[in-house]
Design a protein around this motif. Structure first.
Motif, mmCIF file in Angstrom:
data_model
loop_
_atom_site.group_PDB
_atom_site.id
_atom_site.type_symbol
_atom_site.label_atom_id
_atom_site.label_comp_id
_atom_site.label_asym_id
_atom_site.label_seq_id
_atom_site.Cartn_x
_atom_site.Cartn_y
_atom_site.Cartn_z
ATOM 1 N N MET A 1 0.850 -1.173 0.000
ATOM 2 C CA MET A 1 0.000 0.000 0.000
ATOM 3 C C MET A 1 0.897 1.237 0.000
ATOM 4 O O MET A 1 1.774 1.368 0.855
ATOM 5 N N ASP A 75 6.069 2.216 0.564
ATOM 6 C CA ASP A 75 4.911 1.321 0.645
ATOM 7 C C ASP A 75 5.016 0.508 1.929
ATOM 8 O O ASP A 75 6.109 0.331 2.471
ATOM 9 N N THR A 77 3.532 -3.186 3.993
ATOM 10 C CA THR A 77 2.823 -4.460 4.061
ATOM 11 C C THR A 77 2.845 -4.909 5.513
ATOM 12 O O THR A 77 3.886 -4.817 6.175
ATOM 13 N N LEU A 79 3.102 -7.720 8.148
ATOM 14 C CA LEU A 79 3.592 -9.090 8.220
ATOM 15 C C LEU A 79 2.807 -9.887 9.257
ATOM 16 O O LEU A 79 2.548 -11.074 9.086
ATOM 17 N N VAL A 88 5.424 -4.671 10.646
ATOM 18 C CA VAL A 88 5.253 -4.121 9.302
ATOM 19 C C VAL A 88 6.559 -4.126 8.528
ATOM 20 O O VAL A 88 7.647 -4.152 9.101
ATOM 21 N N THR A 102 14.762 -1.044 2.682
ATOM 22 C CA THR A 102 13.626 -1.649 3.372
ATOM 23 C C THR A 102 13.754 -1.369 4.864
ATOM 24 O O THR A 102 14.856 -1.161 5.378
ATOM 25 N N PRO A 132 -2.868 -4.112 3.472
ATOM 26 C CA PRO A 132 -2.372 -5.326 2.817
ATOM 27 C C PRO A 132 -1.546 -6.155 3.790
ATOM 28 O O PRO A 132 -0.686 -5.623 4.495
ATOM 29 N N MET A 133 -1.839 -7.457 3.851
ATOM 30 C CA MET A 133 -1.126 -8.346 4.768
ATOM 31 C C MET A 133 -0.500 -9.479 3.978
ATOM 32 O O MET A 133 -1.161 -10.109 3.143
ATOM 33 N N ALA A 134 0.771 -9.724 4.242
ATOM 34 C CA ALA A 134 1.484 -10.812 3.582
ATOM 35 C C ALA A 134 1.111 -12.127 4.247
ATOM 36 O O ALA A 134 1.018 -12.203 5.475
ATOM 37 N N TRP A 139 6.291 -13.768 2.838
ATOM 38 C CA TRP A 139 6.922 -12.521 3.263
ATOM 39 C C TRP A 139 7.946 -12.080 2.231
ATOM 40 O O TRP A 139 8.540 -12.922 1.544
#
Length: 153
Positions: A1, A75, A77, A79, A88, A102, A132-134, A139
């Motif tokens: 996202m 962005d 995601t 976790l 996150v 990252t 959004p979830m991995a 992952w």
């Protein structure tokens, strides 16, 4: 996202001619603030709920140099999560989509008045569910890493 778009400010550039390592952390911190806004913990939401988010741990990986004026996009995601915490993963990319850095972070929800961990307010919890979830087996490659020297053989 997508959370944040910015540019490398002149004062973020160091003696090597690229963005200083501390400034990558600044951009990811701005990403946390944008995440807070997205889940209803902007200035008004923090005041209304008496609630905020603290960063407990962060693991920042530098992938590429960023230079003055270069566009940056961050962005996020999710976790993992529970009633009070968010695990996150942020990615910082340039305008061509190249991964620059990252940041994996553990965030804790805090009752501002008590200064103690507390479950997310209901509306915040609902907003988190929409992020959004991995999947546990999907992952990003850089997530869940530990720092250390490779084993000697």
């Amino acid at each position: 996202m997508a959370l944040l778009e910015t540019r490398v400010a002149a004062e973020w550039v160091d003696y090597n001619g690229h963005m200083n390592d501390a400034e990558y952390a600044r951009v990811f911190s701005l990403g946390v603030e944008a995440l807070m806004d997205a889940i209803g913990l902007d200035v008004t939401g923090r005041r209304r709920h008496g609630y905020t988010v603290y960063t407990l741990e962060t693991h920042l990986c530098y992938r590429r140099e960023a230079h003055e004026g270069q566009p940056l996009a961050v962005d996020v995601t999710v976790l993992d999560r529970d009633a009070k915490r968010l695990h996150v993963f942020f990615e910082m990319r340039d305008s061509e989509g190249t991964l620059l850095a990252t940041s994996e972070q553990m965030l804790m929800g805090i009752d501002s008045e008590a200064g103690r961990p507390a479950p997310f307010p209901e509306s915040v919890d609902t907003a988190i569910d929409k992020l959004p979830m991995a999947a546990a087996d999907a992952w990003p490659d850089a997530a869940g890493r530990r720092i250390g020297l490779p084993a000697r053989r």
